[in-house]
Motif scaffolding. Structure first.
Motif, PDB file in Angstrom:
ATOM      1  N   HIS A 195       0.850  -1.191   0.000  1.00 35.96           N
ATOM      2  CA  HIS A 195       0.000   0.000   0.000  1.00 35.96           C
ATOM      3  C   HIS A 195       0.884   1.239   0.000  1.00 35.96           C
ATOM      4  CE1 HIS A 195      -3.712  -2.205   1.053  1.00 35.96           C
ATOM      5  NE2 HIS A 195      -2.842  -3.040   1.604  1.00 35.96           N
ATOM      6  N   THR A 254      -4.097   2.692  -4.723  1.00 37.46           N
ATOM      7  CA  THR A 254      -3.519   2.638  -3.381  1.00 37.46           C
ATOM      8  C   THR A 254      -2.590   1.452  -3.187  1.00 37.46           C
ATOM      9  OG1 THR A 254      -5.434   1.428  -2.549  1.00 37.46           O
ATOM     10  CG2 THR A 254      -5.476   3.822  -2.335  1.00 37.46           C
ATOM     11  N   THR A 255      -2.688   0.437  -4.061  1.00 29.79           N
ATOM     12  CA  THR A 255      -1.857  -0.754  -3.900  1.00 29.79           C
ATOM     13  C   THR A 255      -1.100  -1.070  -5.182  1.00 29.79           C
ATOM     14  OG1 THR A 255      -3.621  -2.257  -4.597  1.00 29.79           O
ATOM     15  CG2 THR A 255      -3.463  -1.778  -2.239  1.00 29.79           C
ATOM     16  N   PRO A 261       0.367  -4.716   3.836  1.00 28.66           N
ATOM     17  CA  PRO A 261      -1.020  -4.716   4.312  1.00 28.66           C
ATOM     18  C   PRO A 261      -1.093  -5.242   5.739  1.00 28.66           C
ATOM     19  CG  PRO A 261      -0.666  -6.500   2.763  1.00 28.66           C
ATOM     20  CD  PRO A 261       0.586  -5.671   2.776  1.00 28.66           C
TER      21      PRO A 261
END
Length: 104
Positions: free
Chosen positions: A5, A58-59, A87
């Protein structure tokens, strides 16, 4: 493999890019130089990771984060963990299968 992330909606990544004097296309080019395979990360992907709009992501995959961080590390001292986070561990305790003894 878990996805990483970006931290703080990409602010550390944008700050590192600014310190290095790299635009999105320049960072994409720099990732090709640090990638042993020579492929690097596309400018579109770098833009999605550094962006703030509705196309921002976001990832990303570990390899993508690694190449971006390595390219930036050539110009700044920002390590991977300053730009991306692992994460959080799953706390799910839901049973995903039925034990053989419970079958009829």
């Amino acid at each position: 493999m878990p996805k990483l992330h970006r931290k703080d909606d990409g602010r550390p990544l944008r700050d590192a890019m600014a310190r290095a004097g790299l635009s999105i296309p320049a960072l994409a080019k720099a990732t090709r130089q640090v990638d042993p395979a020579g492929k690097g990360v596309s400018a579109a992907t770098v833009g999605r990771l550094a962006g703030q709009g509705k196309t921002a992501r976001t990832t990303c995959e570990l390899k993508t984060a690694w190449l971006v961080a390595d390219a930036l590390h050539q110009e700044t001292s920002a390590p991977l963990q300053d730009l991306f986070a692992m994460p959080t561990p799953s706390t799910s305790i839901i049973e995903r299968s039925t034990p053989d003894a419970d079958e009829e």
